[in-house]
Scaffold this active site. Structure first.
Site, PDB file in Angstrom:
ATOM      1  CE1 TYR A 148      -4.090   1.945   0.634  1.00 15.72           C
ATOM      2  CE2 TYR A 148      -2.809   3.050   2.336  1.00 15.72           C
ATOM      3  CZ  TYR A 148      -3.942   2.978   1.536  1.00 15.72           C
ATOM      4  OH  TYR A 148      -4.911   3.940   1.652  1.00 15.72           O
ATOM      5  CE  LYS A 152      -3.773   4.927  -1.446  1.00 16.41           C
ATOM      6  NZ  LYS A 152      -4.823   5.401  -2.389  1.00 16.41           N
TER       7      LYS A 152
END
Length: 245
Positions: A148, A152
């Site tokens: 993640y 991001k």
């Protein structure tokens, strides 16, 4: 305010959470909003509530993304794209599987790229538009989120690069990076670590200067600003919405 009267916006991942709050905010300010989501039933529910249109969209599929953008552009223009679609598959690096990694990278990074690529074709032709990509404070690093965090962080780099490439067409590209926001996704994090969502929110609030957790509406207000003419000279920026520095 009716900043988006006569304008069209596409929100991916628009059925719930930050996406739904964004779709609602843009619609309240006059936009025709297309709610794109993998969960078609939830997208339809949100779209009906705000007077918009729902389309089913798997953001990892080029065909689905291009169809969603085409559906939004049926109004004759596409003024705003907001990429909220996301999943989590948290685990420590030594436990993370290939599927954990690839699913998160595909949904967040590939999905964001596909949406931006399809949308910019319409925006560059009409010589205007705003793209807002959703990152996260996890881009700065977060235990158990190698996949993640990497996705991001990549989205932030993508936003800055697109801002450079598309600026000459008067297409602005910015990034919003929320901190802890009370959504179904952050509830999954609480479940993963084995604490109640209420206790989890309390612990987060105690470490936040504003002494509360974020709400989807806290983020959608910033997104609406970036989509509007109020941000006409703002591009290539990452704005953290985290209740503190």
């Amino acid at each position: 305010m009716r900043r988006f009267e006569g304008r069209t916006a596409l929100v991916t991942g628009g059925a719930r959470g930050i996406g739904a709050a964004t779709a609602t905010r843009l619609a309240e300010e006059g936009a025709h909003v297309v709610v794109a989501d993998f969960d078609e039933a939830a997208a339809t529910e949100t779209a009906e509530r705000i007077g918009g249109r729902a389309v089913r969209c798997d953001v990892t599929s080029r065909a689905d993304v291009e169809a969603a953008v085409a559906a939004a552009a049926e109004t004759g223009r596409l003024d705003a794209l907001v990429t909220c679609a996301g999943i989590i598959r948290d685990n420590l690096v030594h436990k993370m599987t290939d599927d954990d990694w690839e699913a998160v990278i595909a949904t967040h990074l590939r999905g964001t790229f596909l949406a931006a690529q399809a949308a910019q074709a319409h925006m560059t032709e009409q010589q205007s538009g705003s793209i807002v990509l959703i990152s996260s404070t996890s881009a700065l690093g977060n235990r158990g989120q190698a996949n993640y965090s990497a996705a991001k962080a990549g989205i932030q780099g993508l936003a800055k690069t697109l801002a450079i490439e598309l600026g000459r067409f008067d297409v602005r590209v910015n990034c919003v990076a929320p901190g802890f926001i009370a959504t179904a996704m952050t509830r999954q994090t609480a479940d993963r670590i084995g604490v109640s969502f209420e206790d989890f929110q309390t612990a987060v609030a105690e470490q936040t200067p504003l002494r509360r957790v974020g709400r989807p509406e806290d983020v959608s207000g910033v997104i609406a600003f970036l989509c509007s003419d109020d941000a006409a000279y703002v591009t290539g920026q990452v704005i953290y919405v985290r209740g503190g520095p």
